[in-house]
Design an enzyme around this catalytic site. Structure first.
Site, short mmCIF file in Angstrom:
data_model
loop_
_atom_site.label_atom_id
_atom_site.label_comp_id
_atom_site.label_asym_id
_atom_site.label_seq_id
_atom_site.Cartn_x
_atom_site.Cartn_y
_atom_site.Cartn_z
N PRO A 283 37.32 45.76 37.02
CA PRO A 283 38.15 45.32 35.91
C PRO A 283 39.65 45.51 36.20
O PRO A 283 40.05 46.51 36.78
CB PRO A 283 37.72 46.25 34.77
N TYR A 333 50.69 29.54 33.61
CA TYR A 333 49.41 29.17 32.98
C TYR A 333 49.58 28.67 31.54
O TYR A 333 48.59 28.57 30.81
CB TYR A 333 48.45 30.38 32.90
N CYS A 360 67.43 29.18 35.82
CA CYS A 360 67.80 27.76 35.76
C CYS A 360 66.61 26.85 36.02
O CYS A 360 66.51 26.23 37.08
CB CYS A 360 68.93 27.50 36.73
N1 LLP Z 1 38.03 41.23 41.43
C1 LLP Z 1 38.46 40.17 42.12
C2 LLP Z 1 37.84 39.85 43.40
C3 LLP Z 1 39.50 39.37 41.59
O1 LLP Z 1 39.92 38.31 42.27
C4 LLP Z 1 40.07 39.71 40.34
C5 LLP Z 1 41.16 38.90 39.77
C6 LLP Z 1 39.60 40.85 39.67
C7 LLP Z 1 38.57 41.57 40.23
C8 LLP Z 1 40.16 41.32 38.36
O2 LLP Z 1 39.97 40.38 37.35
P1 LLP Z 1 40.31 40.78 35.82
O3 LLP Z 1 39.36 41.86 35.41
O4 LLP Z 1 41.73 41.22 35.78
O5 LLP Z 1 40.11 39.52 35.07
N2 LLP Z 1 47.17 36.14 37.40
C9 LLP Z 1 46.11 35.69 36.54
C10 LLP Z 1 44.82 36.41 36.81
C11 LLP Z 1 44.36 36.30 38.26
C12 LLP Z 1 43.09 37.04 38.52
C13 LLP Z 1 42.80 37.10 39.98
N3 LLP Z 1 41.65 37.85 40.34
C14 LLP Z 1 46.54 35.89 35.09
O6 LLP Z 1 47.66 36.34 34.85
O7 LLP Z 1 45.83 35.51 34.16
#
Ligand code: LLP
Length: 430
Positions: A283, A333, A360
């Site tokens: 997470p 996004y 800018c």
């Molecule tokens: N494990 C792997 C292999 C991942 O690629 C990711 C996120 C996570 C865990 C953690 O995911 P989470 O629990 O945070 O959903 N920048 C984007 C989110 C990109 C997520 C990339 N991978 C945003 O701001 O929404």
């Protein structure tokens, strides 16, 4: 849509006598002390979120691997390390950060499609828990490096289960069209190859289907597929001990139903009962998003110009001192983040504002069409900024990265000083 009581309740921020606080510290006081823009995190909420997820898996052998990419500020990593978290990394840089806070390398899993030779060597020498391998080429390279370094590399294959996580296309990772993971039908042959390789130790299977998932069905579908694969491998004499279900647990940014971790946990615990598997999850957002805010000051108000009979309605712009370089999610996004005044200001008329930064680019906006009573100089708090906020910040327009503070009870600490222009110039030569 403005900030609902439910949303405010889901975040670490709360009003006390008309002023916004994190834990028992006023954001105005922090801004007066360290300047703006600044990120502020609640250590109590980081802890609470960690314990909630951990508790949902009670009764099952499991390990949380915090996804460092969501927020890699050392003080945040240290908070989780102290709680006993492992870490999910995607680069050598993230591994260095984990080691810098005293994180246990034996609880580190290494994900990502492009691990370099240098990064593989670093992880092998450090003795990480597992490489989550994303391609046949990577498996070969890890084997070759382990042979050269006379090591045995623990590996899991990251499976792309081809399920739709029903989230934003940029953060969906478990579909066939995405670059991540290995398709199940190629996995069997790779497992056999790995099992026969003395420099590879086959540990488990992993997947991560996407991020900001609010409804658990796609995660359950992926789980079923991985369990099927584990059974197929068992039949071939390959026993896996580790199952990594990735991250992706969604949070409330606007009016989303937060991911029901307890119901999810009950389902997973039930599915794994009687199997000798250690469960991992990765997470990121769930642990940090709503524990953090971005505090910014209104520099200028540019109310709409022109008369009522103009053909085109103008817009009211509030130009703040934070920009897309500080928080990229809205530009990248079209992400919605709640915006609240740090001091409730009833003397100004409420208007509909576009909250924009000084960069800018017309894409440099933090929030659109928000009804707020604003004066120049007011402080605003952008909510749910603890995940994928500071980590995605840049020096675009030669802006310095923001300061970051960790709030704990009655006090706060500057955990990352504001970057200076000297910091930026120091890597360059004429
Ligand atoms: N494990 C792997 C292999 C991942 O690629 C990711 C996120 C996570 C865990 C953690 O995911 P989470 O629990 O945070 O959903 N920048 C984007 C989110 C990109 C997520 C990339 N991978 C945003 O701001 O929404």
């Amino acid at each position: 849509m403005s900030v609902t009581p439910e949303l405010l309740n889901a975040t670490a921020a709360h009003y006390r006598n008309g002023e916004l606080f994190i834990e028992n510290v006023s954001l105005r006081e922090i801004a007066d002390s360290v300047g703006t823009p600044l990120y502020a995190y609640s250590s109590a909420m980081l802890t609470q979120q960690y314990r909630r997820l951990d508790g949902a898996l009670a009764g099952l052998a499991h390990q949380l691997h915090y996804a460092v990419k969501a927020n890699s500020t050392l003080a945040v990593l240290q908070t989780f390390a102290k709680l006993g978290a492992g870490f999910d990394i995607v680069s050598g840089g993230e591994l260095s950060r984990v080691l810098a806070v005293g994180g246990n390398p034996e609880q580190v899993v290494f994900s990502g499609v492009g691990k370099s030779t240098e990064e593989i060597d670093f992880a092998l020498k450090t003795g990480i828990e597992c490489f989550n391998v994303e391609s046949a080429g990577e498996l070969e390279r890890i084997s070759a490096r382990a042979t050269l370094l006379q090591k045995v590399a623990p590996i899991a294959l990251r499976i792309n289960p081809n399920v739709d996580p029903k989230t934003h296309p940029y953060i969906s990772t478990g579909l066939k069209e995405n670059k991540f993971g290995i398709l199940q039908h190629t996995a069997l042959a790779l497992y056999q190859q790995a099992a026969a390789d003395p420099h590879l130790q086959v540990r488990g299977v992993a997947c991560h289907i996407g991020s900001q998932i609010c409804e658990p069905t796609p995660l359950f579908d992926a789980l079923d597929q991985l369990l099927g694969l584990i059974d197929d491998l068992n039949a071939q004499g390959i026993t896996l001990t580790d199952l990594d279900l990735g991250g992706g647990f969604g949070v409330t940014y606007e009016d989303e139903q937060p991911f029901d971790v307890d119901a999810w946990g009950r389902h997973v615990v039930g599915k794994l009962a009687g199997r000798r598997l250690k469960l991992s999850i990765e997470p990121g957002r769930f642990l940090t998003a709503n524990a953090g805010v971005l505090v910014t000051r209104v520099e200028y108000l540019k109310p709409e110009e022109g008369s009522d009979d103009d053909q085109q309605q103008g817009k009211n712009f509030a130009v703040i001192d934070a920009a897309m370089n500080d928080l990229l999610r809205p530009s990248l996004y079209q992400a919605w983040h709640g915006v609240l005044p740090v001091q409730e200001n009833r003397s100004a008329p409420t208007k509909r504002w576009e909250i924009v930064g000084p960069v800018c680019e017309s894409g440099d906006w933090l929030a659109k069409s928000r009804n707020l009573a604003l004066h120049e100089g007011d402080l605003l708090s952008i909510l749910s900024a603890g995940a994928y906020g500071s980590v995605l910040s840049s020096n675009y327009n030669s802006r310095n990265r923001a300061a970051e503070v960790m709030v704990s009870g009655e006090s706060f600490r500057l955990v990352r000083r504001r970057e200076s222009i000297q910091d930026q110039l120091s890597t360059e030569v004429l």
